[in-house]
Structure formats: structure tokens, C-alpha cells
Design a protein around this motif. Sequence first.
Motif, mmCIF file in Angstrom:
data_model
loop_
_atom_site.group_PDB
_atom_site.id
_atom_site.type_symbol
_atom_site.label_atom_id
_atom_site.label_comp_id
_atom_site.label_asym_id
_atom_site.label_seq_id
_atom_site.Cartn_x
_atom_site.Cartn_y
_atom_site.Cartn_z
ATOM 1 N N PHE A 33 58.552 118.524 56.075
ATOM 2 C CA PHE A 33 57.210 118.073 56.448
ATOM 3 C C PHE A 33 57.042 116.559 56.267
ATOM 4 C CE2 PHE A 33 52.725 117.237 55.393
ATOM 5 C CZ PHE A 33 52.077 117.841 56.452
ATOM 6 N N TYR A 34 57.710 115.994 55.246
ATOM 7 C CA TYR A 34 57.537 114.574 54.942
ATOM 8 C C TYR A 34 58.660 113.689 55.500
ATOM 9 C CZ TYR A 34 53.998 116.294 51.670
ATOM 10 O OH TYR A 34 52.906 116.909 51.115
ATOM 11 N N ASP A 35 59.479 114.233 56.368
ATOM 12 C CA ASP A 35 60.623 113.472 56.882
ATOM 13 C C ASP A 35 60.211 112.149 57.519
ATOM 14 O OD1 ASP A 35 62.331 115.371 55.982
ATOM 15 O OD2 ASP A 35 62.873 116.191 57.945
ATOM 16 N N THR A 36 59.061 112.127 58.172
ATOM 17 C CA THR A 36 58.591 110.907 58.827
ATOM 18 C C THR A 36 57.576 110.148 57.973
ATOM 19 O OG1 THR A 36 58.917 111.891 61.019
ATOM 20 C CG2 THR A 36 57.469 109.971 60.890
ATOM 21 N N SER A 37 56.629 110.875 57.377
ATOM 22 C CA SER A 37 55.532 110.220 56.651
ATOM 23 C C SER A 37 55.939 109.692 55.281
ATOM 24 C CB SER A 37 54.355 111.187 56.497
ATOM 25 O OG SER A 37 54.752 112.351 55.778
ATOM 26 N N CYS A 38 56.942 110.324 54.659
ATOM 27 C CA CYS A 38 57.413 109.883 53.341
ATOM 28 C C CYS A 38 58.817 110.429 53.129
ATOM 29 C CB CYS A 38 56.477 110.367 52.235
ATOM 30 S SG CYS A 38 56.807 109.649 50.605
ATOM 31 N N PRO A 39 59.821 109.815 53.766
ATOM 32 C CA PRO A 39 61.179 110.365 53.784
ATOM 33 C C PRO A 39 61.793 110.586 52.403
ATOM 34 C CG PRO A 39 60.953 108.600 55.391
ATOM 35 C CD PRO A 39 59.704 108.584 54.568
ATOM 36 N N ALA A 40 61.373 109.797 51.409
ATOM 37 C CA ALA A 40 61.968 109.921 50.072
ATOM 38 C C ALA A 40 61.246 110.936 49.186
ATOM 39 C CB ALA A 40 61.969 108.560 49.390
ATOM 40 N N ALA A 41 60.276 111.656 49.727
ATOM 41 C CA ALA A 41 59.425 112.525 48.896
ATOM 42 C C ALA A 41 60.230 113.496 48.040
ATOM 43 C CB ALA A 41 58.443 113.284 49.789
ATOM 44 N N ARG A 112 55.230 107.718 41.222
ATOM 45 C CA ARG A 112 56.243 107.081 42.070
ATOM 46 C C ARG A 112 55.962 107.311 43.554
ATOM 47 N NH1 ARG A 112 62.253 108.435 40.685
ATOM 48 N NH2 ARG A 112 62.452 107.083 42.519
ATOM 49 N N LEU A 113 55.496 108.496 43.882
ATOM 50 C CA LEU A 113 55.208 108.808 45.285
ATOM 51 C C LEU A 113 54.013 108.005 45.798
ATOM 52 C CD1 LEU A 113 55.844 112.642 45.179
ATOM 53 C CD2 LEU A 113 57.060 111.004 46.623
ATOM 54 N N GLU A 114 53.037 107.766 44.939
ATOM 55 C CA GLU A 114 51.893 106.960 45.359
ATOM 56 C C GLU A 114 52.313 105.518 45.631
ATOM 57 O OE1 GLU A 114 48.481 108.103 46.024
ATOM 58 O OE2 GLU A 114 49.941 109.700 46.212
ATOM 59 N N GLU A 115 53.307 105.034 44.883
ATOM 60 C CA GLU A 115 53.826 103.692 45.143
ATOM 61 C C GLU A 115 54.606 103.654 46.451
ATOM 62 O OE1 GLU A 115 56.154 102.258 41.910
ATOM 63 O OE2 GLU A 115 54.481 102.204 40.488
ATOM 64 N N ALA A 116 55.363 104.709 46.715
ATOM 65 C CA ALA A 116 56.210 104.735 47.912
ATOM 66 C C ALA A 116 55.419 105.082 49.169
ATOM 67 C CB ALA A 116 57.347 105.740 47.719
ATOM 68 N N CYS A 117 54.471 106.007 49.060
ATOM 69 C CA CYS A 117 53.741 106.508 50.233
ATOM 70 C C CYS A 117 52.331 106.889 49.780
ATOM 71 C CB CYS A 117 54.419 107.733 50.832
ATOM 72 S SG CYS A 117 56.211 107.742 50.798
#
Length: 327
Positions: A33-41, A112-117
Motif C-alpha cells: 500500500f505504501y510503495d509509492t506514498s512512503c516506500p521505506a514504511a 521515524r515515519l513522520e520524519e520520512a513521510c
Amino acid sequence: MAMQRRGNAIHVVFIYAFWIALWRSKAQLQVGFYDTSCPAAEIIVRQEVTKAVNDNPGFAAGLLRLHFHDCFVRGCDGSVLLDSTPNNTAEKDSPPNTSLRGFEVIDNAKARLEEACFGVVSCADILAFAARDGIVQAGGQSYPVPAGRRDGNVSTSQEALGNLPPPSAKIDQMSQAFANKGFTQSEMVALSGAHTIGVSHCSSFSSRLYNNGPTATQDPTMDPGYVSQLMQQCPQGSTNNLVPMDPSSPNTFDTGYFNDLVDNRGLFTSDQTLMSNESTAGQVIMYANNSDVFFSDFSNAMVKMGYMGVLTGSLGEIRTNCRVING
């Protein structure tokens, strides 16, 4: 007779509504699901879980239990992560949940996720990823986790009391509790295998040792040697001592739990009761002898559990802090 027919009709409507909701959830959750919106999720969550379990192997069981206790109350919406407020006692402070742990692992991953995406990855999805990753760190089998859940904004202590089966539950109560959530009895046995890792406070099973009904002081379904061992670990009146649920391999996700049940060494009544029914006992014996079948069935049941009552689309929110609803 009319009352019975009405009750049956209500039950049919409930089951139909459940399957409609499950079908809609399956249509909206997806692997990657996050491959495009947040690839590192998923990578970020995996890193945080790996770090935590390496520091303390008990976090693998803690994260798995967090996900289970979240999904069984209001569905997999991250409601178990919300803190209590002056006006509301949240799920995490309900008696069945006061021993939950792993919240800080979710917090670290979320930060960490909020910093990245920023504002993209839900706390409910982080929980689902973390449960899977904890199982893998403990030696279990990985499985794809469909994502796209959104976070709920309601969490009440009372709902946790009414939805989580207690450790004292017997086979009929266990089967009904899981059936109410759309699970078969076979899936209940598979999910019970989660107790192959983790620990329990003595208070959750001490009645089996010291006060088991008016005619017995010890639960007759327990192996006497195991009773003696537990009495040493949990002297009468102790509550805070911790005991492994699978003493032979407490930090390894394997089939030791099912071997324990065959040997009458299940820690909780809700564990050992699986041997009181011909069908569930046969499944326990099968898992004890075939880890591949157990891993497969458990993974499938976990994926199914992850669809329970999910919020998707425009429902709910994506919390920026998993402990509080967005202001």
C-alpha cells in the motif's frame, strides 16, 4: 419458538454484516500500500522491531499481543495505543491490557515515519507490520501484510473487558469469542499458537494451582510435575512474578506450545482446554508434529485478523502521535 427464531435471525444478520464488512475491507487493503506514498514504511518498522527484539526478546510477544488486543476491540484501528484522558479510561488501562508492552517500539517507528513521510502511515498499519516482524525475529515465518488501515479515535476500557477472552475461558467460551469475530474453531487453535512466545503474570493462572473449585486445590488437567514447578515460581499470593508460557523455548516462535498441551502443560485454562475437544485436540497434535502446517495456518489467520473492522478511505484519521487523536 418465536423468540428462538428471532434470535437466529439476528445471528444470521450479524454474520452477513460481518462478511460484507470483511469483503469491503479486502477490497481496500492491499499489500504494498505504501510503495509509492512512503516506500521505506515497512523497512523502518522492521528496523525498529529488530532493534527492540535484539535488546529484549520479549518484545516479539509483546508486539504480537498488542496487535491481537487492538483488533479484537473495535477492529484493527490502533485504538489500543491511545492514552487515557481525564474524561476517559482507554483500552490500554483496562484490566486485560495493563500488562501490554511494546508501545515505545510503535512510538519510535511512528516518529521515524513522520520524519520520512509526514501524515502518511497509520498507527494501525504500524501495529500490523510490527506484529509480523516480531514473529520473524522470534524465528517464525514471514507473511505479506495488506495495509491501508486508518486510525480510530475512540478507545474505552469497558469495551476491552467485553471483547477479549479471559485466560480462564473453556472451549465453548473460547470458540464463541472467536466466532463472534468471524473466526472458525480451526483458526482459533492456530491463533492460540501465539502463546508459544511470551510470559504471564502468576495472577493469570494461580487459581489452577491453589483454588480450583470446591473439591480440588489443583487443576486435575495439569501435569503434576508442571504444577510443582509453577508453585515454586508462583508461591501462593504472588502476583507480579513472570512465568514463560512455553517454558522449553519461551522466545522462539515454534510448535513447543502445542507439545506442551499434549503433555498437559498448558499454562492457562484457555490453552489446555484445546485438548478437551476431539476436533481441536486433533489439530493440536497435528501442529505438534508439523511446524510447516502450523506456520501456514497461523500466517493465514493473522492476515484475516488484520482485516477486522478496519477503517479505510476517508474514515478515521492518520494520527501524528499514536497515543493521542489529532488535535
